[in-house]
Write a protein that holds these residues in place. Structure first.
Motif, PDB file in Angstrom:
ATOM      1  N   GLU A 122      -5.263  21.675 -20.220  1.00  0.00           N
ATOM      2  CA  GLU A 122      -6.658  21.668 -20.340  1.00  0.00           C
ATOM      3  C   GLU A 122      -7.258  23.108 -20.445  1.00  0.00           C
ATOM      4  O   GLU A 122      -8.339  23.276 -20.980  1.00  0.00           O
ATOM      5  N   SER A 123      -6.508  24.277 -20.113  1.00  0.00           N
ATOM      6  CA  SER A 123      -6.908  25.458 -20.123  1.00  0.00           C
ATOM      7  C   SER A 123      -7.198  25.853 -21.572  1.00  0.00           C
ATOM      8  O   SER A 123      -7.832  26.806 -21.688  1.00  0.00           O
ATOM      9  N   HIS A 124      -6.486  25.412 -22.482  1.00  0.00           N
ATOM     10  CA  HIS A 124      -6.575  25.696 -23.884  1.00  0.00           C
ATOM     11  C   HIS A 124      -7.907  25.076 -24.542  1.00  0.00           C
ATOM     12  O   HIS A 124      -7.862  24.162 -25.373  1.00  0.00           O
ATOM     13  N   ALA A 125      -8.939  25.399 -23.908  1.00  0.00           N
ATOM     14  CA  ALA A 125     -10.367  24.689 -24.340  1.00  0.00           C
ATOM     15  C   ALA A 125     -10.683  24.558 -25.459  1.00  0.00           C
ATOM     16  O   ALA A 125     -11.164  23.638 -26.158  1.00  0.00           O
ATOM     17  N   ALA A 126     -10.311  25.594 -26.420  1.00  0.00           N
ATOM     18  CA  ALA A 126     -10.691  25.866 -27.801  1.00  0.00           C
ATOM     19  C   ALA A 126      -9.868  24.902 -28.635  1.00  0.00           C
ATOM     20  O   ALA A 126     -10.420  24.204 -29.475  1.00  0.00           O
ATOM     21  N   ALA A 127      -8.662  24.935 -28.466  1.00  0.00           N
ATOM     22  CA  ALA A 127      -7.851  23.966 -28.993  1.00  0.00           C
ATOM     23  C   ALA A 127      -8.068  22.634 -28.793  1.00  0.00           C
ATOM     24  O   ALA A 127      -8.332  21.629 -29.785  1.00  0.00           O
ATOM     25  N   CYS A 128      -8.315  22.325 -27.348  1.00  0.00           N
ATOM     26  CA  CYS A 128      -8.745  20.807 -27.150  1.00  0.00           C
ATOM     27  C   CYS A 128      -9.845  20.715 -27.895  1.00  0.00           C
ATOM     28  O   CYS A 128     -10.220  19.223 -28.311  1.00  0.00           O
ATOM     29  N   ALA A 129     -11.110  21.307 -28.065  1.00  0.00           N
ATOM     30  CA  ALA A 129     -12.147  20.804 -28.568  1.00  0.00           C
ATOM     31  C   ALA A 129     -12.012  20.697 -29.862  1.00  0.00           C
ATOM     32  O   ALA A 129     -12.583  19.794 -30.876  1.00  0.00           O
ATOM     33  N   LEU A 130     -11.053  21.525 -30.843  1.00  0.00           N
ATOM     34  CA  LEU A 130     -10.823  21.331 -31.982  1.00  0.00           C
ATOM     35  C   LEU A 130     -10.168  19.893 -32.053  1.00  0.00           C
ATOM     36  O   LEU A 130     -10.100  19.062 -33.291  1.00  0.00           O
ATOM     37  N   TYR A 131      -9.126  19.689 -31.297  1.00  0.00           N
ATOM     38  CA  TYR A 131      -8.480  18.165 -31.544  1.00  0.00           C
ATOM     39  C   TYR A 131      -9.465  17.132 -31.277  1.00  0.00           C
ATOM     40  O   TYR A 131      -9.465  16.286 -32.110  1.00  0.00           O
ATOM     41  N   ALA A 132     -10.417  17.245 -30.322  1.00  0.00           N
ATOM     42  CA  ALA A 132     -11.602  16.162 -30.295  1.00  0.00           C
ATOM     43  C   ALA A 132     -12.547  16.005 -31.668  1.00  0.00           C
ATOM     44  O   ALA A 132     -12.683  14.995 -31.912  1.00  0.00           O
ATOM     45  N   ARG A 133     -12.654  17.322 -32.200  1.00  0.00           N
ATOM     46  CA  ARG A 133     -13.748  17.203 -33.361  1.00  0.00           C
ATOM     47  C   ARG A 133     -12.833  16.616 -34.436  1.00  0.00           C
ATOM     48  O   ARG A 133     -13.398  15.896 -35.550  1.00  0.00           O
ATOM     49  N   ASN A 134     -11.541  16.574 -34.577  1.00  0.00           N
ATOM     50  CA  ASN A 134     -10.876  16.091 -35.735  1.00  0.00           C
ATOM     51  C   ASN A 134     -10.201  14.693 -35.082  1.00  0.00           C
ATOM     52  O   ASN A 134      -9.360  14.111 -35.858  1.00  0.00           O
ATOM     53  N   GLY A 135     -10.823  13.996 -34.324  1.00  0.00           N
ATOM     54  CA  GLY A 135     -10.608  12.539 -34.040  1.00  0.00           C
ATOM     55  C   GLY A 135      -9.265  12.389 -32.871  1.00  0.00           C
ATOM     56  O   GLY A 135      -8.875  11.191 -32.928  1.00  0.00           O
ATOM     57  N   TRP A 136      -8.804  13.053 -32.456  1.00  0.00           N
ATOM     58  CA  TRP A 136      -7.811  12.976 -31.485  1.00  0.00           C
ATOM     59  C   TRP A 136      -8.190  12.508 -30.236  1.00  0.00           C
ATOM     60  O   TRP A 136      -9.360  12.822 -29.806  1.00  0.00           O
ATOM     61  N   ASP A 137      -7.387  11.815 -29.456  1.00  0.00           N
ATOM     62  CA  ASP A 137      -7.800  11.184 -28.315  1.00  0.00           C
ATOM     63  C   ASP A 137      -7.059  11.848 -26.908  1.00  0.00           C
ATOM     64  O   ASP A 137      -5.899  11.674 -27.484  1.00  0.00           O
ATOM     65  N   LEU A 138      -7.656  12.170 -26.022  1.00  0.00           N
ATOM     66  CA  LEU A 138      -6.967  12.394 -24.901  1.00  0.00           C
ATOM     67  C   LEU A 138      -6.247  11.077 -23.979  1.00  0.00           C
ATOM     68  O   LEU A 138      -7.244  10.296 -23.592  1.00  0.00           O
ATOM     69  N   VAL A 139      -5.408  11.014 -23.707  1.00  0.00           N
ATOM     70  CA  VAL A 139      -4.683   9.797 -23.201  1.00  0.00           C
ATOM     71  C   VAL A 139      -4.018  10.080 -21.899  1.00  0.00           C
ATOM     72  O   VAL A 139      -3.978   9.002 -21.430  1.00  0.00           O
ATOM     73  N   ALA A 140      -3.851  11.036 -21.716  1.00  0.00           N
ATOM     74  CA  ALA A 140      -3.089  11.430 -20.232  1.00  0.00           C
ATOM     75  C   ALA A 140      -3.649  12.868 -19.849  1.00  0.00           C
ATOM     76  O   ALA A 140      -3.553  13.914 -20.523  1.00  0.00           O
ATOM     77  N   SER A 141      -3.670  13.005 -18.578  1.00  0.00           N
ATOM     78  CA  SER A 141      -3.952  14.332 -18.055  1.00  0.00           C
ATOM     79  C   SER A 141      -3.211  14.323 -16.598  1.00  0.00           C
ATOM     80  O   SER A 141      -3.512  13.339 -15.698  1.00  0.00           O
ATOM     81  N   LYS A 142      -2.663  15.068 -16.052  1.00  0.00           N
ATOM     82  CA  LYS A 142      -1.932  15.316 -14.829  1.00  0.00           C
ATOM     83  C   LYS A 142      -1.746  16.911 -14.396  1.00  0.00           C
ATOM     84  O   LYS A 142      -1.410  17.558 -15.028  1.00  0.00           O
ATOM     85  N   PRO A 143      -1.975  17.233 -13.181  1.00  0.00           N
ATOM     86  CA  PRO A 143      -1.649  18.209 -12.329  1.00  0.00           C
ATOM     87  C   PRO A 143      -0.225  18.722 -12.290  1.00  0.00           C
ATOM     88  O   PRO A 143       0.497  17.690 -12.273  1.00  0.00           O
ATOM     89  N   VAL A 144       0.268  19.878 -12.949  1.00  0.00           N
ATOM     90  CA  VAL A 144       1.728  20.335 -12.863  1.00  0.00           C
ATOM     91  C   VAL A 144       1.671  21.636 -12.396  1.00  0.00           C
ATOM     92  O   VAL A 144       0.592  22.371 -12.605  1.00  0.00           O
TER      93      VAL A 144
END
Length: 160
Positions: A122-144
């Motif tokens: 999630e720290s890669h905020a710009a990339a994550c925003a790009l994925y979301a703008r292109n229709g990708w869905d966040l399906v899982a998130s966990k601390p590691v």
């Protein structure tokens, strides 16, 4: 960024990509020395036995200077996996990331995958925003704990 073009990844790009990933993630995210060897192992496996019919890598360049990369590899028979998406800082915010992502997604669709997946933090905020703008869905998130850092690992998917 009209002078940017994409070309196929070649094995001679391996050392550059390992160095860029290792240096960039150490500087921007505090990753330890375990990250570069992981990138090298991914690239060595790709170089050794990828199927060019359904797996490809691309390098973004401008004026002969490499700016970034993206890879489409097989996760399973119907799903492609996006890997090693990287942009050097000077290329960010200028359309190169969208160009790389669009190429990767188009290729996956054209060769018959039903969808795509990727793993990131999630720290890669710009990339994550790009994925979301292109229709990708966040399906899982966990601390590691990875690469010497406490991170939040994410899995994103896209269906054609």
């Amino acid at each position: 960024m009209t002078d940017v073009h994409l070309r196929p990844f070649v094995a001679a790009d391996t050392d550059w990509l390992v160095t860029q990933h290792g240096d960039l993630y150490a500087r921007e995210a505090g990753f330890d020395d375990s990250f570069g060897p992981l990138v090298r192992s991914i690239l060595e496996a790709f170089n050794a036995d990828h199927d060019p019919v359904c797996e490809r890598g691309w390098i973004a360049e401008a004026g002969g200077t490499r700016l970034g990369s993206i890879f489409c590899v097989r996760e399973d028979a119907v799903t492609a996996k996006l890997r090693l998406f990287l942009l050097v800082p000077e290329a960010r915010g200028r359309g190169a990331g969208q160009m790389l992502l669009g190429q990767c997604m188009s290729f996956a669709r054209e060769v018959g995958y039903d969808g795509m997946s990727l793993w990131t933090h999630e720290s890669h905020a710009a990339a994550c925003a790009l994925y979301a703008r292109n229709g990708w869905d966040l399906v899982a998130s966990k601390p590691v704990r990875s690469f010497g850092q406490d991170l939040v690992e994410q899995r994103w998917v896209y269906r054609f």
